[in-house]
Scaffold this motif. Structure first.
Motif, PDB file in Angstrom:
ATOM      1  N   ARG A  28      19.616  69.268  75.547  1.00  0.00           N
ATOM      2  CA  ARG A  28      20.376  68.873  76.735  1.00  0.00           C
ATOM      3  C   ARG A  28      21.770  69.500  76.700  1.00  0.00           C
ATOM      4  O   ARG A  28      22.271  69.979  77.708  1.00  0.00           O
ATOM      5  N   LYS A  31      21.493  73.113  77.621  1.00  0.00           N
ATOM      6  CA  LYS A  31      21.101  73.290  79.025  1.00  0.00           C
ATOM      7  C   LYS A  31      22.268  73.043  79.974  1.00  0.00           C
ATOM      8  O   LYS A  31      22.331  73.630  81.053  1.00  0.00           O
ATOM      9  N   ASN A  32      23.187  72.164  79.584  1.00  0.00           N
ATOM     10  CA  ASN A  32      24.274  71.738  80.474  1.00  0.00           C
ATOM     11  C   ASN A  32      25.645  72.131  79.931  1.00  0.00           C
ATOM     12  O   ASN A  32      26.528  71.283  79.800  1.00  0.00           O
ATOM     13  N   ASN A  34      28.066  73.445  81.261  1.00  0.00           N
ATOM     14  CA  ASN A  34      29.154  73.148  82.194  1.00  0.00           C
ATOM     15  C   ASN A  34      29.788  71.781  81.941  1.00  0.00           C
ATOM     16  O   ASN A  34      30.923  71.540  82.340  1.00  0.00           O
ATOM     17  N   LEU A  35      29.068  70.895  81.254  1.00  0.00           N
ATOM     18  CA  LEU A  35      29.599  69.558  80.970  1.00  0.00           C
ATOM     19  C   LEU A  35      30.601  69.564  79.816  1.00  0.00           C
ATOM     20  O   LEU A  35      31.392  68.646  79.677  1.00  0.00           O
ATOM     21  N   ASP A  70      24.916  62.939  77.209  1.00  0.00           N
ATOM     22  CA  ASP A  70      25.353  64.296  76.881  1.00  0.00           C
ATOM     23  C   ASP A  70      26.849  64.244  76.592  1.00  0.00           C
ATOM     24  O   ASP A  70      27.542  63.301  76.988  1.00  0.00           O
ATOM     25  N   CYS A  86      24.372  60.867  81.635  1.00  0.00           N
ATOM     26  CA  CYS A  86      24.419  61.940  82.635  1.00  0.00           C
ATOM     27  C   CYS A  86      23.143  62.036  83.460  1.00  0.00           C
ATOM     28  O   CYS A  86      22.879  63.073  84.081  1.00  0.00           O
ATOM     29  N   GLY A 140      29.550  66.928  88.036  1.00  0.00           N
ATOM     30  CA  GLY A 140      28.266  67.047  88.728  1.00  0.00           C
ATOM     31  C   GLY A 140      28.160  66.029  89.835  1.00  0.00           C
ATOM     32  O   GLY A 140      29.138  65.354  90.176  1.00  0.00           O
TER      33      GLY A 140
END
Length: 194
Positions: A28, A31-32, A34-35, A70, A86, A140
Motif C-alpha cells: 500500500r 502504491k500510494n 503521493n500520501l 497508510d 485511508c 485524496g
C-alpha cells in the motif's frame, strides 16, 4: 483495565501474521507514494519492527476493520510515522456506531453495538480531529458516500452533540448530530503514531 489492555495482553500477532501485515502495508505504501512524499519504506519498516507488538496489533485491527492504514506523516521531533485510515469510504467494520459510551448508555432502545470512542480505544488508535481529517482530505478524496465521526470539542459534547465530516461537491463539510445517533453510512477514521 480497558478492553484494549485485556485483548492485547492475550492476543499477539504470530510471526506469520506480522509478516503478512507488513507485506500489505508495504504494498500500500509503494502504491500510494503521493500520501508520503520523500519517505522510504525501509525506514518505516525499521520503526515498525522496533515499535513492539501493541502497535502492530493496532495496525492489524485498523486493517481488519477496513481502514486500509497508510503512512500520512512523519514527526521529525519524535521520529514517529503517522498511520491514518485511508480507505476510500469510512471503514466498513466501524460503521453504525454512536459517538461515545455516554451516548450509547443514554439510548433507551435500538442501541448500536459500540461507540466510536470506545472502539478506537479498544484498537489503541486515536479518532481523527477535524484538523487531521481536513489534512487527510488534502491527500485524496475520502468519504464521498459515507461520513466519519471526528474528535468532538468538549463544549459541544457537554451539550449532547458530536461532530462528523464528509466530502461532497469537492468540499469537506463538518456537521453536528446528537452523540447518540448512528447510521449505516457513518463510521470513524483513526490514526496511530509508530
Amino acid at each position: 483495565m480497558n478492553k484494549k489492555s485485556e485483548i492485547s495482553s492475550t492476543i499477539e500477532l504470530s510471526s506469520e501474521q506480522s509478516e503478512k501485515l507488513l507485506k500489505i502495508l508495504q504494498a500500500r505504501f509503494e502504491k500510494n507514494l503521493n500520501l508520503h512524499p520523500g519517505m522510504e519504506w525501509a525506514q518505516v519498516q525499521a520503526r515498525l519492527e522496533e515499535a513492539g507488538r501493541d502497535k502492530l496489533w493496532s495496525l492489524s485491527e485498523m486493517e481488519r476493520t477496513g481502514g486500509e492504514p497508510d503512512v500520512t506523516g512523519h514527526d521529525p521531533k519524535t521520529g514517529e510515522y503517522i498511520f491514518t485510515d485511508c480507505s476510500a469510504e469510512s471503514p466498513k467494520g466501524r460503521r453504525s456506531v454512536c459517538y461515545d459510551r455516554e451516548a450509547l448508555e443514554s439510548r433507551k432502545e435500538h442501541k448500536p453495538q459500540n461507540s466510536a470512542v470506545d472502539m478506537a480505544a479498544d484498537m489503541g488508535i486515536e479518532l481523527l480531529t477535524e484538523e487531521q481529517y481536513r489534512k487527510l482530505q488534502e491527500l485524496g478524496n475520502f468519504d464521498r458516500k459515507t461520513s466519519s465521526w471526528v474528535k468532538t470539542p468538549a463544549r459541544i459534547r457537554e451539550l449532547g452533540g458530536a461532530i462528523f465530516c464528509d466530502r461532497r461537491y469537492d468540499t469537506v463539510f463538518v456537521y453536528h448530530n446528537g452523540a447518540e445517533s448512528y447510521y449505516a453510512a457513518r463510521g470513524f477514521r483513526g490514526s496511530l503514531r509508530v
